[in-house]
Design a protein around this motif. Structure first.
Motif, PDB file in Angstrom:
ATOM      1  N   SER A  35       0.699  -1.295  -0.219  1.00  0.00           N
ATOM      2  CA  SER A  35       0.156  -0.465  -0.032  1.00  0.00           C
ATOM      3  C   SER A  35       0.854   1.321   0.052  1.00  0.00           C
ATOM      4  O   SER A  35       0.427   2.193  -0.241  1.00  0.00           O
ATOM      5  CB  SER A  35      -1.170   0.049   1.777  1.00  0.00           C
ATOM      6  OG  SER A  35      -1.653  -0.806   1.083  1.00  0.00           O
ATOM      7  N   TYR A  36       2.012   0.869   0.492  1.00  0.00           N
ATOM      8  CA  TYR A  36       2.902   2.411   0.398  1.00  0.00           C
ATOM      9  C   TYR A  36       4.832   2.304   0.083  1.00  0.00           C
ATOM     10  O   TYR A  36       4.953   0.776  -0.292  1.00  0.00           O
ATOM     11  CB  TYR A  36       3.243   2.227   2.088  1.00  0.00           C
ATOM     12  CG  TYR A  36       1.976   3.070   2.591  1.00  0.00           C
ATOM     13  CD1 TYR A  36       1.755   4.777   2.512  1.00  0.00           C
ATOM     14  CD2 TYR A  36       1.053   2.472   3.433  1.00  0.00           C
ATOM     15  CE1 TYR A  36       0.740   5.316   2.830  1.00  0.00           C
ATOM     16  CE2 TYR A  36       0.460   3.040   3.733  1.00  0.00           C
ATOM     17  CZ  TYR A  36      -0.579   4.291   4.102  1.00  0.00           C
ATOM     18  OH  TYR A  36      -1.448   4.657   4.355  1.00  0.00           O
ATOM     19  N   CYS A  37       4.896   3.246  -0.554  1.00  0.00           N
ATOM     20  CA  CYS A  37       6.351   3.073  -1.681  1.00  0.00           C
ATOM     21  C   CYS A  37       7.322   2.271  -0.617  1.00  0.00           C
ATOM     22  O   CYS A  37       7.313   3.167   0.365  1.00  0.00           O
ATOM     23  CB  CYS A  37       6.918   3.561  -2.331  1.00  0.00           C
ATOM     24  SG  CYS A  37       8.256   3.829  -3.232  1.00  0.00           S
ATOM     25  N   PRO A  38       7.905   1.499  -0.862  1.00  0.00           N
ATOM     26  CA  PRO A  38       9.077   1.412   0.347  1.00  0.00           C
ATOM     27  C   PRO A  38      10.338   1.883   0.614  1.00  0.00           C
ATOM     28  O   PRO A  38      11.070   2.794   1.246  1.00  0.00           O
ATOM     29  CB  PRO A  38       9.073  -0.776   0.342  1.00  0.00           C
ATOM     30  CG  PRO A  38       8.978  -0.475  -1.001  1.00  0.00           C
ATOM     31  CD  PRO A  38       7.972   0.685  -1.434  1.00  0.00           C
ATOM     32  N   TRP A  39      10.434   3.478  -0.885  1.00  0.00           N
ATOM     33  CA  TRP A  39      11.475   4.140  -0.658  1.00  0.00           C
ATOM     34  C   TRP A  39      10.858   5.539  -0.251  1.00  0.00           C
ATOM     35  O   TRP A  39      11.812   5.960   0.338  1.00  0.00           O
ATOM     36  CB  TRP A  39      12.152   4.488  -2.295  1.00  0.00           C
ATOM     37  CG  TRP A  39      12.767   3.299  -2.465  1.00  0.00           C
ATOM     38  CD1 TRP A  39      13.989   2.266  -1.839  1.00  0.00           C
ATOM     39  CD2 TRP A  39      12.040   1.415  -3.058  1.00  0.00           C
ATOM     40  NE1 TRP A  39      13.926   0.583  -2.235  1.00  0.00           N
ATOM     41  CE2 TRP A  39      13.112   0.683  -2.902  1.00  0.00           C
ATOM     42  CE3 TRP A  39      11.149   0.921  -4.292  1.00  0.00           C
ATOM     43  CZ2 TRP A  39      12.929  -0.997  -3.646  1.00  0.00           C
ATOM     44  CZ3 TRP A  39      10.366   0.385  -4.731  1.00  0.00           C
ATOM     45  CH2 TRP A  39      11.601  -1.010  -4.612  1.00  0.00           C
ATOM     46  N   CYS A  40      10.041   5.593  -0.763  1.00  0.00           N
ATOM     47  CA  CYS A  40       9.538   7.374  -0.700  1.00  0.00           C
ATOM     48  C   CYS A  40       8.119   7.382   0.157  1.00  0.00           C
ATOM     49  O   CYS A  40       7.526   8.651   0.706  1.00  0.00           O
ATOM     50  CB  CYS A  40       9.253   7.839  -1.912  1.00  0.00           C
ATOM     51  SG  CYS A  40       7.822   7.450  -3.246  1.00  0.00           S
ATOM     52  N   ASN A  41       7.932   6.223   0.564  1.00  0.00           N
ATOM     53  CA  ASN A  41       6.483   5.956   1.059  1.00  0.00           C
ATOM     54  C   ASN A  41       5.655   6.668   0.894  1.00  0.00           C
ATOM     55  O   ASN A  41       4.386   7.134   1.144  1.00  0.00           O
ATOM     56  CB  ASN A  41       6.913   7.103   3.011  1.00  0.00           C
ATOM     57  CG  ASN A  41       5.914   6.150   4.186  1.00  0.00           C
ATOM     58  OD1 ASN A  41       5.929   4.679   3.818  1.00  0.00           O
ATOM     59  ND2 ASN A  41       5.610   6.781   4.648  1.00  0.00           N
ATOM     60  N   THR A  42       5.049   7.538  -0.962  1.00  0.00           N
ATOM     61  CA  THR A  42       3.602   7.715  -1.083  1.00  0.00           C
ATOM     62  C   THR A  42       3.114   6.668  -1.245  1.00  0.00           C
ATOM     63  O   THR A  42       3.026   5.448  -0.934  1.00  0.00           O
ATOM     64  CB  THR A  42       4.201   7.898  -2.562  1.00  0.00           C
ATOM     65  OG1 THR A  42       5.032   9.123  -2.785  1.00  0.00           O
ATOM     66  CG2 THR A  42       3.041   8.285  -3.398  1.00  0.00           C
ATOM     67  N   LYS A  43       1.504   6.730  -0.756  1.00  0.00           N
ATOM     68  CA  LYS A  43       0.737   5.421  -0.726  1.00  0.00           C
ATOM     69  C   LYS A  43       0.029   5.105  -2.195  1.00  0.00           C
ATOM     70  O   LYS A  43      -0.056   6.055  -3.234  1.00  0.00           O
ATOM     71  CB  LYS A  43      -0.716   6.672   0.364  1.00  0.00           C
ATOM     72  CG  LYS A  43      -1.897   5.413  -0.047  1.00  0.00           C
ATOM     73  CD  LYS A  43      -3.011   6.068   0.572  1.00  0.00           C
ATOM     74  CE  LYS A  43      -4.097   4.751   0.886  1.00  0.00           C
ATOM     75  NZ  LYS A  43      -4.389   3.717   0.072  1.00  0.00           N
ATOM     76  N   LEU A  44       0.230   3.750  -2.380  1.00  0.00           N
ATOM     77  CA  LEU A  44       0.212   3.031  -3.966  1.00  0.00           C
ATOM     78  C   LEU A  44      -1.374   3.206  -4.258  1.00  0.00           C
ATOM     79  O   LEU A  44      -2.379   2.613  -3.360  1.00  0.00           O
ATOM     80  CB  LEU A  44       1.489   2.285  -3.656  1.00  0.00           C
ATOM     81  CG  LEU A  44       2.355   2.490  -3.647  1.00  0.00           C
ATOM     82  CD1 LEU A  44       3.410   0.835  -3.743  1.00  0.00           C
ATOM     83  CD2 LEU A  44       3.195   2.945  -4.763  1.00  0.00           C
ATOM     84  N   PRO A  45      -1.909   3.372  -5.351  1.00  0.00           N
ATOM     85  CA  PRO A  45      -3.521   2.500  -6.163  1.00  0.00           C
ATOM     86  C   PRO A  45      -2.700   1.378  -5.972  1.00  0.00           C
ATOM     87  O   PRO A  45      -2.306  -0.099  -5.961  1.00  0.00           O
ATOM     88  CB  PRO A  45      -3.101   2.998  -6.916  1.00  0.00           C
ATOM     89  CG  PRO A  45      -1.814   3.145  -7.964  1.00  0.00           C
ATOM     90  CD  PRO A  45      -1.172   2.927  -6.967  1.00  0.00           C
ATOM     91  N   ASN A  46      -4.001   0.669  -4.397  1.00  0.00           N
ATOM     92  CA  ASN A  46      -4.151  -0.900  -4.087  1.00  0.00           C
ATOM     93  C   ASN A  46      -5.120  -1.464  -5.322  1.00  0.00           C
ATOM     94  O   ASN A  46      -5.457  -2.796  -4.891  1.00  0.00           O
ATOM     95  CB  ASN A  46      -3.512  -0.958  -2.897  1.00  0.00           C
ATOM     96  CG  ASN A  46      -4.318  -0.575  -2.056  1.00  0.00           C
ATOM     97  OD1 ASN A  46      -5.609  -0.009  -2.341  1.00  0.00           O
ATOM     98  ND2 ASN A  46      -4.064  -0.399  -1.050  1.00  0.00           N
ATOM     99  N   GLY A  47      -6.537  -0.722  -5.092  1.00  0.00           N
ATOM    100  CA  GLY A  47      -7.372  -1.063  -5.877  1.00  0.00           C
ATOM    101  C   GLY A  47      -8.377  -2.274  -4.075  1.00  0.00           C
ATOM    102  O   GLY A  47      -9.329  -2.410  -4.679  1.00  0.00           O
ATOM    103  N   LEU A  48      -8.310  -1.331  -3.380  1.00  0.00           N
ATOM    104  CA  LEU A  48      -8.646  -2.145  -2.148  1.00  0.00           C
ATOM    105  C   LEU A  48      -9.125  -0.847  -1.699  1.00  0.00           C
ATOM    106  O   LEU A  48     -10.125  -1.085  -0.375  1.00  0.00           O
ATOM    107  CB  LEU A  48      -7.444  -2.292  -1.414  1.00  0.00           C
ATOM    108  CG  LEU A  48      -6.795  -4.084  -1.732  1.00  0.00           C
ATOM    109  CD1 LEU A  48      -5.777  -3.995  -0.562  1.00  0.00           C
ATOM    110  CD2 LEU A  48      -7.477  -5.100  -1.414  1.00  0.00           C
ATOM    111  N   ASP A  49      -9.084   0.472  -1.973  1.00  0.00           N
ATOM    112  CA  ASP A  49     -10.304   1.484  -1.656  1.00  0.00           C
ATOM    113  C   ASP A  49     -10.677   2.744  -2.330  1.00  0.00           C
ATOM    114  O   ASP A  49     -10.425   2.380  -3.474  1.00  0.00           O
ATOM    115  CB  ASP A  49      -9.606   2.300  -0.635  1.00  0.00           C
ATOM    116  CG  ASP A  49      -7.973   3.235  -0.969  1.00  0.00           C
ATOM    117  OD1 ASP A  49      -7.072   3.223   0.129  1.00  0.00           O
ATOM    118  OD2 ASP A  49      -7.648   2.768  -2.075  1.00  0.00           O
TER     119      ASP A  49
END
Ligand SMILES: [Zn+2]
Ligand SMILES: [Zn+2]
Length: 69
Positions: free
Chosen positions: A55-69
């Motif tokens: 759900s979050y980028c391991p490098w920059c911690n941006t919230k990722l689209p995950n299709g769950l919300d």
């Protein structure tokens, strides 16, 4: 062409190597991006093609689209 959150993500998603035709076979390939689902997954190197959705980028911690919300 998908826009990735940062350069690290982009290089990991697009990474491929000459030794392994399938990215899922390559221990250097960490992240799989599914354009169909617009989600990112950590590749599980169990010989199959499993991923764990992140759900979050391991490098920059941006919230990722995950299709769950
Ligand atoms: Zn990022
Ligand atoms: Zn490889």
């Amino acid at each position: 062409m998908a826009q990735h959150c940062c350069e690290m993500m982009r290089s990991n998603v697009e990474n491929s190597c000459d030794a392994h035709k399938e990215r899922f076979d390559c221990p250097d390939c960490l992240i799989h991006y599914s354009a169909d689902w617009d989600r990112y997954g950590l590749i599980i190197h169990d010989g199959g093609s499993s991923t764990i959705t992140i759900s979050y980028c391991p490098w920059c911690n941006t919230k990722l689209p995950n299709g769950l919300d």
